[in-house]
Scaffold this motif. Sequence first.
Motif, PDB file in Angstrom:
ATOM      1  N   PRO A   8       0.825  -1.215   0.000  1.00  0.00           N
ATOM      2  CA  PRO A   8       0.000   0.000   0.000  1.00  0.00           C
ATOM      3  C   PRO A   8       0.857   1.263   0.000  1.00  0.00           C
ATOM      4  O   PRO A   8       0.991   1.953   1.019  1.00  0.00           O
ATOM      5  N   ASP A   9       1.425   1.587  -1.171  1.00  0.00           N
ATOM      6  CA  ASP A   9       2.320   2.739  -1.254  1.00  0.00           C
ATOM      7  C   ASP A   9       1.715   3.879  -2.081  1.00  0.00           C
ATOM      8  O   ASP A   9       2.436   4.745  -2.577  1.00  0.00           O
TER       9      ASP A   9
ATOM     10  N   TRP B  76      -2.512   3.386  -6.272  1.00  0.00           N
ATOM     11  CA  TRP B  76      -3.816   3.634  -6.885  1.00  0.00           C
ATOM     12  C   TRP B  76      -3.971   5.070  -7.379  1.00  0.00           C
ATOM     13  O   TRP B  76      -4.841   5.358  -8.200  1.00  0.00           O
TER      14      TRP B  76
END
Length: 301
Positions: free
Chosen positions: A182-183, A186
């Motif tokens: 989750p960096d 998106w």
Amino acid sequence: MTVVPPAPGEPRRPDGPRNPGDAWVVAASGEKYWGRFGAAGLLAVDPARGILLQHRVSWSHFGGTWGLPGGALHEGESAIAGAIREAQEEAGVPDGAVRARFTSVLDLGIWSYTTVIADVQRGFDPVISDPESVALEWVPVDEVDARPLHPGFGAAWPALRTQLEVRPLIVVDAANVVGSVPDGWWKDRAGAASRLRERLAGLAVPADALDLAGDVWFPEVSMVVEGQARRIDAESSPVSIIRADAGGDDAIVAEVSRQSQVGRTVVAVTSDRELQARLADAGAAQVRSAGWLRDLLEQHH
């Protein structure tokens, strides 16, 4: 062990200062090995002509035999850099003419020799450019055993020849790997894919991680991108970019199937369980998780 310089009348590098690595390592039993910091040689593979062999001059160690261009490493020099430098000095190998596929190391404790197996990217004719060669020739793989080989190369050749048939390729499910951390991917999927591509360039993989012989492999990499990540710029990158027209899963399966059918040893990377099963059926030699690849990238960088 002891380290001794070459004999006063033993020519090696006629031009320029002698490097501190140019010395003999002598074992307690009396055997001597060239290269204070170890040595390396280049096994250049040209699919059309075979492998590049050097006929060693009579005054050299095991003179009169055929072996690989190579020699003593400089202090702090990597085996790949040293093997290519020596091959340039001894055989005129042009810059950028070869790409390392894997390395094989003989480690005797007091001394080591690294064979760098490299694929020819641009054909070239070797040039005798120092006094250590009587001849340089491209020798078909099936004819190598007919030459009087340097003992060290002769002992290693059967195993090396077997590995010449192995051409690993890593096919990466980019969306799955990028999405495993989750960096903020998106927010910019193309940017995240670009960062992954940069990290995959020049990937080095321990042989045991690929279930292969040798020490370190430098497999080619294909990265399948989909959706917004299809905007990724692939110019000037050694990583092949495959832009999925529709579903990324189908494109990954198609690439694995195509490459397996032409004899490549394919390692597919995704953590999608359903896709993993499809890739195994498509011919992947191994199916690895996104975490497996990320661990390799952390080690590499």
